[in-house]
Design an enzyme around this catalytic site. Structure first.
Site: not given
Length: 671
Positions: A29-30, A214-215, A245, A602
């Site tokens: 996504k970044t 973002d997020e 998330q 993770r």
């Protein structure tokens, strides 16, 4: 530079309307956000100064900024805003401070400052301050939900809520008199400003031609409204998020904000990023299977081209001690046998208390580790107190520093006195420190209160003079002794030992200041420069810690979000730990399932779960049930250990095999 996949490219190129990018864990996504910023500047003719990208942490903002700077350079990047939500709010307040009725150098109260003020107000108004932390949380929740003191008071039902609402009213009024805002105000104040002054909102909407967030699943009510107002009817924005998330409901985050977007912006386009670049297919299958037990508005399935991968191990241990011992020896064996770096291992847990025994076992086996979320030296209360005195010595205009220490130790200068002082200083457009010495203050305050304030400032003026005319460190030692700070700590600590340790931190800080002055290359003992360098040191130390060397990483599942490690251990997979007892009682297990999902995603190459059959709790040994989440994982992909009574000879053989492998590796032959 890696090529974008078709879905990522679609998200970058779509600018004709509002866009939601549902980005699964590890789906890049970044890259989408940073490439889209470059695309807007280079291909769409939007100037960088008209683009705002916001995220939640300084670290994430820093990483985003660095990656954008590799794509657009020089003048093209001038004026681009990449910041946290709170920094964006701070910039709005700074630019609009006059309209809001603040002096230019307003202070920002952190959590400790805010709690100290609430404690003082409660002591003044109610003669008790037992639940100041609970009231602070309630005030924070009200601010995040855009509820002002008057509304809170009107809605209060119980006596506790009425007390909290009354404290909230006094607290807000006092903050304004102090020319200060708290952390929650950094969002609330701009939202209220835009609601009350459409002309100011219009100016900011004109300035922001495109917004990226973002997020997005972590936004609360006030952050959602801030974004909605800034993008306006033009709705030129991209938000990136993942409802699976969302693990911060306790902080006010509302994953339903992703759904709310569809209602508020009917033209919303949704792009799914489902290709994962981090984990093996088996790990992703486990994550997908687990999270499918939660209800979804948007369905997505993570997939990967990184191969199926090793089975997921589930290890049952006799008790918490054997669990921690097992994890430590597993890591040590893999490090020795397979040459795996320490930093490639992460141990994740639900609560901070689980780290203590892990630390002891890692120390015993001489395994280097880094514990995330430990208290930084500079964030300790006594260090912040003395640093505030240092800051006042070099800058008497630092209102926040004065407010922190004017009554530490107590000088019988309460919040009512300080509120009047603040109101007077604001009217005179001067600092609180300067206002203490002005004749006109006598019209606002009784003589005895004026004398107490003047006694404080003239004492500090004397220390400042001693710093410039003689040995600054001796002057600062005298300042600490004058304060009788050690006695103050004794009165406020649960034991003399704790007070002594905290006083040791104060003297350590003075020594650190001394060594900073000693290192001044010019040969001048410039106390101002030394203190400024000391203030920066904490930031630099934390930065170095992030870039630190080869150590096993220990952290909570909450802290692990956004990170990735080749080999992950999730410990304490038991009912009442994960899912947590409070979530079972409150029937809110869905967020705990998302937390387990975050932990699983993770892991890049291997994933191991451990749980204890028995665990000591409050002095007694209790039987533990394995977490329900283990039953929700695909059974064909799990490899269980310790669930049957393994024959002793088999255990012995396994142990001997591991030992001989280590001996061979070290070049030692058995006797």
């Amino acid at each position: 530079m890696a090529r974008l996949n078709p879905r990522q490219q679609e998200a970058v190129n779509y600018i004709s309307g509002p866009l939601l990018v549902l980005a699964g864990a590890g789906s890049g996504k970044t890259s989408v956000i940073t490439r889209k910023i470059a695309y807007l500047v280079k291909e769409c003719g939007i100037k960088a100064q008209n683009i705002v990208a916001v995220t939640f942490t300084n670290k994430a903002a820093r990483e985003m900024k660095e990656r954008v700077s590799q794509l657009i350079r020089g003048n093209e990047a001038r004026g681009l805003t990449v910041s946290t939500f709170h920094n964006l709010g701070l910039n709005i307040i700074r630019k609009e401070h006059q309209r809001l009725g603040y002096k230019p150098g307003f202070s920002i109260f952190d959590q400790q400052d805010a709690q100290a003020l609430i404690t003082d107000l409660m002591f003044r108004d109610y003669g008790a301050d037992e639940d100041s932390a609970g009231i602070q949380t309630q005030i924070s929740n009200w601010k995040n939900d855009l509820i002002l003191p008057e509304q809170a008071l009107a809605q209060a039902k119980s006596p506790q809520e009425q007390t909290a609402a009354s404290v909230y009213m006094h607290y807000n009024r006092t903050l304004k008199a102090y020319n200060a805002v708290d952390f929650d105000d950094l969002i609330l104040v701009p939202v209220r400003l835009f609601q009350d002054h459409p002309d100011v909102l219009e100016k900011w909407q004109f300035r922001i031609r495109y917004m990226l967030v973002d997020e997005y699943q972590d936004t609360n009510a006030s952050q959602y409204l801030l974004v909605k107002m800034l993008v306006g009817s033009a709705a030129r924005f991209t938000v990136v998020g993942d409802d699976d998330q969302s693990i911060y409901a306790w902080r006010g985050a509302r994953p339903e904000n992703l759904v709310q977007l569809k209602d508020d912006f009917p033209a919303l386009k949704v792009v799914m990023l489902e290709q994962n670049y981090r984990s093996t297919s088996r790990i992703l299958k486990a994550a997908n299977t687990l999270i499918a037990n939660n209800p979804h508005v948007f369905e997505k399935q993570l997939w990967s081209e990184l191969g199926y991968g090793e089975p997921i191990r589930v290890i049952r241990c006799r008790n918490e001690e054997t669990e921690c011992e097992r994890v430590a020896t597993e890591i040590q064996t893999q490090h020795l046998m397979q040459q795996r770096a320490w930093k490639d291992f992460a141990i994740l847990y639900r609560g901070n208390h689980q780290s203590r025994l892990l630390e002891l076992k890692l120390q015993h086996h001489q395994i280097p580790y880094h514990l995330s979320g430990g208290t930084s030296f500079f964030s300790r209360q006594e260090v912040k107190d003395v640093m505030a005195y240092f800051r006042l010595l070099v800058n008497p205009d630092d209102d926040n520093a004065l407010l922190r220490v004017i009554n530490v130790p107590r000088r019988e200068i309460g919040p009512a006195t300080l509120e009047k002082l603040g109101t007077y200083a604001t009217a005179r457009q001067t600092s609180l420190y300067n206002a203490c010495g002005e004749m006109g203050l006598g019209e606002q305050l009784e003589t005895r209160y004026c004398e107490r304030l003047q006694r404080f400032t003239s004492w500090l003026d004397g220390i400042r003079k001693a710093c410039s005319e003689g040995d600054p460190i001796e002057a600062i030692r005298k300042m600490v002794n004058d304060l009788d700070y050690e006695n103050w700590l004794r009165q406020n600590c649960s034991s003399d030992d704790i007070a002594a340790k905290r006083m040791g931190n104060v003297w350590f800080l003075v020594e650190a200041l001394k060594s900073t002055i000693d290192k001044d290359e010019s040969g001048q003992t410039n106390i101002e420069d030394a203190i400024a360098r000391l203030v920066l040191r904490d930031m630099l130390e934390r930065q170095e810690e992030e870039e630190d060397s080869d150590r096993v990483q220990l952290m909570t599942l909450h802290a692990s979000k956004g990170l990735e490690y080749p080999y992950v251990f999730i410990v304490g997979m038991e009912e009442e730990i994960l899912p947590h007892r409070s979530s079972i009682e409150a029937d809110s297990v869905e967020e705990e399932r998302r937390l387990a999902y975050v932990g699983i995603t993770r892991a890049q190459r291997t994933l191991t779960f451990t749980f204890a059959a028995k665990r000591r709790q409050f002095g007694e040994v209790i039987d533990c049930l394995p977490s329900r989440f283990l039953d929700e994982l695909p059974s064909d992909d799990l490899e269980w250990e310790g669930t049957e009574d393994t024959p002793p000879e088999q255990k012995q053989a396994r142990g001997n095999s591991a030992l001989s492998g280590i001996r061979n590796l070290l070049g030692n032959k058995p006797d």
